[in-house]
Write an enzyme that holds these catalytic residues in place. Structure first.
Site, PDB file in Angstrom:
ATOM      1  N   ASP A  37      42.669  -0.926 -63.824  1.00  0.00           N
ATOM      2  CA  ASP A  37      43.696  -0.727 -62.740  1.00  0.00           C
ATOM      3  C   ASP A  37      43.325   0.214 -61.659  1.00  0.00           C
ATOM      4  O   ASP A  37      43.889   0.460 -60.872  1.00  0.00           O
ATOM      5  CB  ASP A  37      45.013  -0.379 -63.374  1.00  0.00           C
ATOM      6  CG  ASP A  37      44.980   0.819 -64.013  1.00  0.00           C
ATOM      7  OD1 ASP A  37      43.793   1.619 -64.031  1.00  0.00           O
ATOM      8  OD2 ASP A  37      46.172   1.428 -64.738  1.00  0.00           O
ATOM      9  N   GLU A  39      42.634   3.615 -62.094  1.00  0.00           N
ATOM     10  CA  GLU A  39      42.951   4.834 -62.370  1.00  0.00           C
ATOM     11  C   GLU A  39      41.534   5.577 -63.079  1.00  0.00           C
ATOM     12  O   GLU A  39      41.039   4.587 -63.667  1.00  0.00           O
ATOM     13  CB  GLU A  39      43.907   5.139 -63.561  1.00  0.00           C
ATOM     14  CG  GLU A  39      45.409   4.975 -62.744  1.00  0.00           C
ATOM     15  CD  GLU A  39      46.416   5.143 -63.963  1.00  0.00           C
ATOM     16  OE1 GLU A  39      46.069   5.651 -65.156  1.00  0.00           O
ATOM     17  OE2 GLU A  39      47.600   4.776 -63.875  1.00  0.00           O
ATOM     18  N   ARG A  95      37.077  14.916 -40.207  1.00  0.00           N
ATOM     19  CA  ARG A  95      37.121  14.339 -38.591  1.00  0.00           C
ATOM     20  C   ARG A  95      38.545  14.201 -38.388  1.00  0.00           C
ATOM     21  O   ARG A  95      38.962  13.902 -37.088  1.00  0.00           O
ATOM     22  CB  ARG A  95      36.230  12.866 -38.472  1.00  0.00           C
ATOM     23  CG  ARG A  95      34.905  13.270 -38.532  1.00  0.00           C
ATOM     24  CD  ARG A  95      34.271  11.882 -38.366  1.00  0.00           C
ATOM     25  NE  ARG A  95      34.188  11.271 -39.810  1.00  0.00           N
ATOM     26  CZ  ARG A  95      33.664   9.879 -39.894  1.00  0.00           C
ATOM     27  NH1 ARG A  95      33.062   9.516 -38.691  1.00  0.00           N
ATOM     28  NH2 ARG A  95      33.799   9.173 -40.912  1.00  0.00           N
ATOM     29  N   HIS A 129      32.573  19.354 -40.134  1.00  0.00           N
ATOM     30  CA  HIS A 129      32.661  18.538 -38.775  1.00  0.00           C
ATOM     31  C   HIS A 129      33.048  19.251 -37.552  1.00  0.00           C
ATOM     32  O   HIS A 129      32.425  19.396 -36.736  1.00  0.00           O
ATOM     33  CB  HIS A 129      33.498  17.182 -38.979  1.00  0.00           C
ATOM     34  CG  HIS A 129      33.442  16.556 -37.568  1.00  0.00           C
ATOM     35  ND1 HIS A 129      32.405  15.869 -37.037  1.00  0.00           N
ATOM     36  CD2 HIS A 129      34.565  16.372 -36.691  1.00  0.00           C
ATOM     37  CE1 HIS A 129      32.698  15.188 -35.819  1.00  0.00           C
ATOM     38  NE2 HIS A 129      34.063  15.577 -35.620  1.00  0.00           N
ATOM     39  N   LYS A 191      28.738  10.463 -25.102  1.00  0.00           N
ATOM     40  CA  LYS A 191      29.458   9.189 -25.917  1.00  0.00           C
ATOM     41  C   LYS A 191      30.653   8.924 -25.753  1.00  0.00           C
ATOM     42  O   LYS A 191      31.650   9.990 -25.704  1.00  0.00           O
ATOM     43  CB  LYS A 191      28.833   9.596 -27.318  1.00  0.00           C
ATOM     44  CG  LYS A 191      29.496   8.629 -28.162  1.00  0.00           C
ATOM     45  CD  LYS A 191      29.177   8.948 -29.720  1.00  0.00           C
ATOM     46  CE  LYS A 191      30.115   9.566 -30.628  1.00  0.00           C
ATOM     47  NZ  LYS A 191      29.846  10.194 -31.971  1.00  0.00           N
ATOM     48  N   ARG A 193      34.013   7.072 -27.718  1.00  0.00           N
ATOM     49  CA  ARG A 193      34.464   6.375 -28.836  1.00  0.00           C
ATOM     50  C   ARG A 193      36.039   5.732 -28.617  1.00  0.00           C
ATOM     51  O   ARG A 193      36.779   6.806 -28.481  1.00  0.00           O
ATOM     52  CB  ARG A 193      34.329   7.044 -30.056  1.00  0.00           C
ATOM     53  CG  ARG A 193      34.608   6.166 -31.421  1.00  0.00           C
ATOM     54  CD  ARG A 193      34.790   7.020 -32.600  1.00  0.00           C
ATOM     55  NE  ARG A 193      33.557   7.760 -32.928  1.00  0.00           N
ATOM     56  CZ  ARG A 193      32.680   6.946 -33.770  1.00  0.00           C
ATOM     57  NH1 ARG A 193      32.808   5.806 -34.335  1.00  0.00           N
ATOM     58  NH2 ARG A 193      31.448   7.369 -34.404  1.00  0.00           N
ATOM     59  N   ASP A 218      22.619  15.163 -35.599  1.00  0.00           N
ATOM     60  CA  ASP A 218      24.164  14.859 -36.045  1.00  0.00           C
ATOM     61  C   ASP A 218      24.418  15.623 -37.206  1.00  0.00           C
ATOM     62  O   ASP A 218      23.608  15.834 -38.110  1.00  0.00           O
ATOM     63  CB  ASP A 218      24.565  13.413 -35.920  1.00  0.00           C
ATOM     64  CG  ASP A 218      25.749  13.194 -35.155  1.00  0.00           C
ATOM     65  OD1 ASP A 218      26.671  14.232 -35.090  1.00  0.00           O
ATOM     66  OD2 ASP A 218      25.946  11.972 -34.886  1.00  0.00           O
TER      67      ASP A 218
HETATM   68  C1  R5P Z   1      31.249  12.263 -34.346  1.00  0.00           C
HETATM   69  O1  R5P Z   1      31.654  13.294 -33.443  1.00  0.00           O
HETATM   70  C2  R5P Z   1      30.332  12.935 -35.471  1.00  0.00           C
HETATM   71  O2  R5P Z   1      29.574  14.093 -35.236  1.00  0.00           O
HETATM   72  C3  R5P Z   1      29.195  11.775 -35.790  1.00  0.00           C
HETATM   73  O3  R5P Z   1      28.565  11.338 -34.524  1.00  0.00           O
HETATM   74  C4  R5P Z   1      30.264  10.518 -36.139  1.00  0.00           C
HETATM   75  O4  R5P Z   1      31.242  10.596 -37.148  1.00  0.00           O
HETATM   76  C5  R5P Z   1      29.201   9.464 -36.787  1.00  0.00           C
HETATM   77  O5  R5P Z   1      30.107   8.325 -37.229  1.00  0.00           O
HETATM   78  P1  R5P Z   1      29.316   6.845 -37.117  1.00  0.00           P
HETATM   79  O6  R5P Z   1      28.058   6.806 -37.952  1.00  0.00           O
HETATM   80  O7  R5P Z   1      30.373   5.962 -37.646  1.00  0.00           O
HETATM   81  O8  R5P Z   1      29.098   6.750 -35.705  1.00  0.00           O
END
Ligand code: R5P
Length: 291
Positions: A37, A39, A95, A129, A191, A193, A218
């Protein structure tokens, strides 16, 4: 001398054993059985003797199950030690450190409450992060950096005059630190998002990366969308090889394949999350911080 006992959660047993060896600590294994299930039943195979108990568990996928395992182990061992530390090499939910869109829940704050309630006295994590996420935990916590050990790996690769690239402006300081340690230069891309769809777009204009080998740095790779888009953009500007350095390689679904198909030669990550790219060991960084 401080006496430690290290307990490895199922997701982080290899790293936990390495930390235990460095701390000359007793190592306790855990077992997880998942019922049909969904758990899970967690068992520790030894009761810790009087010592500081360090529970090591990253909260990578399956995120909530790994988190529950960590909380369960802590709530068991806090009966035998007044000092239980949670080493969470990869801190999931970091995040979700603010309300980006109205109504969103700052779940990292909830994690902090759960850790505290289960009996955690201190949290140690690697390259969280954001600083805000650490603050939102509202529990004594420390973040250590894996940048130096990652850079040491790249030094051994002897790439000629590499250019360090951050895929976004938020990672500019990280890229600068990486480049300084590697004694080279860096740039940061712009960038965007989409907060609803998660779609990534690179907004930077013309850049000069022609004939340079690049290292994209990153904190984490999840779906690979950020690295994929950055690599496509950099390749369009006629760079040579693209390497990727990151602390936490989640690489969910086909992320690794997608990144390789975009033209990345190699992904190098740390062992905060086990996997093929985890070539850099962070056990020394963690054990030094615990001593
Ligand atoms: C964003 O601010 C983080 O530093 C990474 O760039 C991000 O979380 C990576 O996520 P993904 O691989 O899904 O683009």
């Amino acid at each position: 001398m401080v006496k430690f006992t290290v307990i490895g959660g199922c997701g982080s047993s290899d790293l936990a054993k390495r930390i235990a060896r460095k701390l000359k600590a007793t190592y306790i294994k855990t077992e997880k059985k998942v019922f049909p299930d969904g758990e899970s039943k967690i068992t520790i195979n030894q009761i810790p003797k009087k010592s500081i108990v360090v529970v090591v568990q990253s909260t990578n996928p399956p995120v909530d199950s790994n988190l529950l395992e960590l909380l369960s182990i802590v709530s068991k061992v806090q009966k035998f030690s007044s000092k239980v530390y949670a080493v969470i090499p990869y801190m999931g939910y970091a995040r979700q450190d603010r309300e980006f869109l109205g109504g969103e829940i700052v779940t990292i704050g909830v994690i902090g409450k759960l850790l505290k309630a289960s009996g955690v006295k201190k949290v140690l994590t690697v390259d969280i992060h954001s600083k805000l996420a650490l603050k939102e935990l509202k529990i004594p916590s420390e973040n250590v950096s894996a940048m130096e050990v990652l850079v040491n790996h790249f030094k051994k690769m002897r790439i000629k005059e590499p250019l360090v690239v951050s895929p976004d402006l938020g990672g500019k300081e990280r890229a600068k630190q990486f480049a300084n340690l590697l004694k080279t230069d860096f740039i940061a891309l712009k960038k965007h998002r989409d907060r609803k769809t998660g779609k990534v777009t690179i907004l930077s204009g013309k850049i000069n990366v022609k004939n340079r080998d690049l290292i994209i740095v990153d904190d984490m790779i999840s779906t690979g969308g950020s690295i994929f888009k950055a690599t496509q953009f950099l390749k369009k500007h006629k760079c040579k090889r693209v390497f990727v350095a990151c602390t936490h390689a989640l690489l969910v679904n086909d992320a690794a394949k997608k990144i390789k198909n975009a033209g990345v030669s190699q992904i190098i990550s740390t062992n905060t999350i086990p996997g093929d790219s985890a070539k850099v060991d962070v056990s020394k960084v963690i054990s030094d911080a615990l001593r």
